[in-house]
Structure formats: structure tokens, C-alpha cells
Design a protein around this motif. Sequence first.
Motif, PDB file in Angstrom:
ATOM      1  N   LYS A  68      -1.662   1.812  10.176  1.00 14.81           N
ATOM      2  CA  LYS A  68      -2.137   2.446   9.327  1.00 14.81           C
ATOM      3  C   LYS A  68      -2.938   3.384   9.967  1.00 14.81           C
ATOM      4  O   LYS A  68      -2.362   4.790   8.852  1.00 14.81           O
TER       5      LYS A  68
ATOM      6  N   GLU B 106       0.994  -0.783  -0.154  1.00 14.52           N
ATOM      7  CA  GLU B 106      -0.081   0.104  -0.104  1.00 14.52           C
ATOM      8  C   GLU B 106       0.605   1.148  -0.163  1.00 14.52           C
ATOM      9  O   GLU B 106       2.151   1.267   0.940  1.00 14.52           O
ATOM     10  N   LYS B 107       0.826   2.505  -0.934  1.00 11.48           N
ATOM     11  CA  LYS B 107       1.609   3.082  -1.143  1.00 11.48           C
ATOM     12  C   LYS B 107       0.688   4.507  -0.300  1.00 11.48           C
ATOM     13  O   LYS B 107      -0.633   4.886  -0.308  1.00 11.48           O
ATOM     14  N   TYR B 108       1.765   4.991   0.294  1.00  9.49           N
ATOM     15  CA  TYR B 108       0.980   6.338   0.673  1.00  9.49           C
ATOM     16  C   TYR B 108       2.031   7.302   0.509  1.00  9.49           C
ATOM     17  O   TYR B 108       3.781   7.645   0.029  1.00  9.49           O
TER      18      TYR B 108
ATOM     19  N   SER C  31      -1.512   7.608   8.567  1.00  7.81           N
ATOM     20  CA  SER C  31      -2.151   8.540   8.139  1.00  7.81           C
ATOM     21  C   SER C  31      -2.692   9.212   8.642  1.00  7.81           C
ATOM     22  O   SER C  31      -2.133  10.740   8.471  1.00  7.81           O
TER      23      SER C  31
ATOM     24  N   ILE D 256       3.838  10.650   2.101  1.00 10.05           N
ATOM     25  CA  ILE D 256       4.002  12.147   3.259  1.00 10.05           C
ATOM     26  C   ILE D 256       4.999  12.724   3.291  1.00 10.05           C
ATOM     27  O   ILE D 256       5.897  13.040   2.042  1.00 10.05           O
TER      28      ILE D 256
END
Length: 484
Positions: free
Chosen positions: A195, A165-167, A199, A169
Motif C-alpha cells: 500500500k 481497494e481502489k486507487y 500510495s 494513479i
Amino acid sequence: MEKLTKDIFSNLEFIISTIPSNFNFIKREIDLNNKTCFVLFISGIADKNLVEEYILKPLLNSNIKAKNQDIIDEILKKHLYSSDVSVTNSIPDIAFQLISGKSIILLDNCDAAIICNTTNNNYRPIEESTSEKSVYGIRESFTENLELNLTILQRKIKNPNLKLEKYIIGEKFKSELVLAYIDGVIDPQVLTNIKARISNLKIPAAISSGVLEQFLDMRTYNIFPLSKSTERPDKVIFDLLEGKAAIFLSETPSALILPATFFEFFQGFEDYSERTITANFSRLMRFIAIITVMVLEPIYLVLLIYNPELFPYKLMSVIISSRQNIPLPPLLEILAMDVAVEILREGGLRLPNPIGTTLAIVGGIVIGDAATKANLVSPATLFIVAITVISTFIIPNYQMALTIRFIRFPMIILGQMFGFFGLLIGFYFLLIHLTKLESFGIAYFSPIVPSRFKDLLDAFIRAPLKEVLKEPKSLKPSQKSPKN
């Protein structure tokens, strides 16, 4: 203005105002059947050869017939050679993709842009880790290339449940972060905690995994690491199979493994490649070394000051004779030698490997010999300090080794002030702190607190692999603890 309009020049002007307009920012104007088109990229971050071969060449040789919005579909389906393309109308997204090495195609009378992956992958090749040497295991480590790191992971974990899963930041400088875990293995509650922490992350810039780790830890003054950092793919794979998650950060050659518990930091990866008896011997030596680092110097100091009668007679006579004509009290002796060793250690880290190692060895010998000849330090004290320093090298994890080295200093002070009672107070508060810590919902001092007897088979000792290679109950907080 957050979205593109149909005026290509106003779009171009606003995009340029949101990114560094340096000399290597390229805006190439081309004509597509009397329709203005701009190809934008940053030279160096984007690969010029890929831009010319996969974007400019096919567009200049194209015969586009579609008009307005349909032109984007025709370009995507018929004229671009790039396999990784997408469409967006968000100007902040376009700006981030540009500084990440992507190329942008702007078209007149279109309120969307095409993003092509032309990232320059000119990174150092895969090499053996210099900071995490191993007798067993693979001879490769992660690099600064995020895609290559994920490729290494996916190549070794051939499991459809591996999730990535890509974030994005960073408040001042944007960075890509990828969370890796095996669905069905990791506990849902732990995954939710991780998560949520990512987030809600408020970090100016994720410069390195060490900076990211500190922002993930909500306890600012906690001295114990709550996640593990590693450059080795085999360590990440083993921890993922246990039910943990790994965080990969762009431009960083290491991965963060979380959650982590206290006893994991003293387990070497080689423990699982050796036979049970020899692995247990190595692990036992490791725990003896940890205890030695924390208590040897404080106990020696307490015995000298408060309880010299506890020394055996022959040993006491040797210590008394070695301390004759020593002007410094025992506390200053120990602290002076410890500070000298720490200075040498830090100096060795800042120098190239061969020079740093030579400095640490030769410097330690020269300082120790000079101190004893000058009657500044007794030979007995020098021996105690030397044993303590050597014991720190056995701790496998650098972050935890640094923490254990720090703990001995307040223990020395407490021993000087209150004797054995001070040492008991120090360890009492240390245990309270460890039992209260949590790492993303997991008790840090498990499997001791709370008690998980089956997980103890891989804490102080290492049981046979058929008993060890199971998902630890300590990492399953959503499952009810069995009654013991």
C-alpha cells in the motif's frame, strides 16, 4: 477553482477547460421546471443508449418540485434509473469521471453534481489466454474491462474477507488501479509495504502492467522480475490463497501478483494438477533446463579454449574434426549463433502467431544449415546452441526466461576472459545479488535465504498437496522465524 459554485455556467466553463473538448464531448441542456440543467458525457466512452434511457428520459418526463439543494435528493431518489450514482463538488473528480465514461448532471443554483455510471462496456469477450496455454485449469482469461476482471475474481473467490481497494494513479494520464487481497491471509507487514508503494507511486501514465511493474520496483537496473504478470484467473486465485496480493489496472488484460520469489517463476501451474511423481519429474526437467541455459555454452567455450584435456578422447576427436576449416574462434561462433537466434525470436514475436512460429522454425533450420555448409560454424557448436535455445522454452514465465537468456551472455564473456575462474566469479556475484533482493519485504531467494525448511517442500520439488496447500512461512515476515 477546485470546487463547484452555484453558477452553472461558470461551472460548465471550468469543467470544459479541464477536459479534452473534442467533437464527441456532449453537453445536453434540458429544462427542469424553469431550472437549467446540463447533462455532460463523452460519446463512445459513455454509452449513449444508457444516457438516454436512464438519465435524459426520466428527467424530461419528471415533475420536480424541490428547489435548490433539495433537488439533488429528489432526482437521486425518484427520477434516475441508474443504480450506480454519487454526488461530488470536486471539479478534478468530475473531469476524471467524464473521461472514464461517467455522465455528469449539473444543476443551476447547486454547488454539487450528480455522477451516473454510463460506462460503455463494449470490450472483447472472455477468451482463452493465447500467451499462457494450459492443459489443466479454466479456459478463460482477463480482459481490458476492469469491472469484468473483478467480477471473475469475486465469482470464483466466495470469501467475505476478499478485499478490493481502489486507487487513482498517473500524473499526466489518470488510471484506475485495484488492489485485491484476502484479509487475514496476507501478512500485515507485506500489505503495508504494498500500500505504501502504491500510495507513493509517481508515474506519468500507467499504460500497461509492465510499465507499472517497473515503477513499483525501486531498483532501476535490477534484471530479475519482483512480481508476476498473468492473464489467468486461476493463477491469481492460487496466489491470493497463499497470502499474496494482486493488482488490476484499467484497460489492461493482466494482473500483477506480488510479492514474488525467485523459485516461483520456475513453477508451472500444472504442477499442482498432476500427480506428485510426474509433477516432480516436470519440475526437475525445468531446473535442468535453467542450468543448461546458463552454463552449457560457457562451459563448452571454456573447455575448448582453456581445458580441452577434460574432454573424453573420442569426443575431443569428433570436436576437432568438426572444427577443421572454421575461420571463426569459438567465442564468435557462439555469439553469432545466439544473436541470430535472438533476432529470429524477436521477429517471430512481432508477427502473427502462425507466421511467427513458422519463421522461427524455418529460419532456424535455414540459418543453421547454411552456416555449417559454409564452414562458418561447426556442427558441435550448432548442437550446443540448439540445446540451449530449446531449454529456454521450458521456463514457464516469459520475464524470467528473458532474464535467464540474458545471464548467459556475461557468463560467456567471463568464461572467455578467465576460464572456469570467471564462471565462478559470475555465479558468486549472481548469488550475492539474489540473496540481497527483496520483494515488498519478502526475501527474494527464500526459502533458501533465509532458510524455511517447510517451504522447501514446494521449491525444488513438489511434496504431496496436503503438505503444499498451506500458507508459506516465507510470506510471513511479521512472524518470527522458527529456530532451525
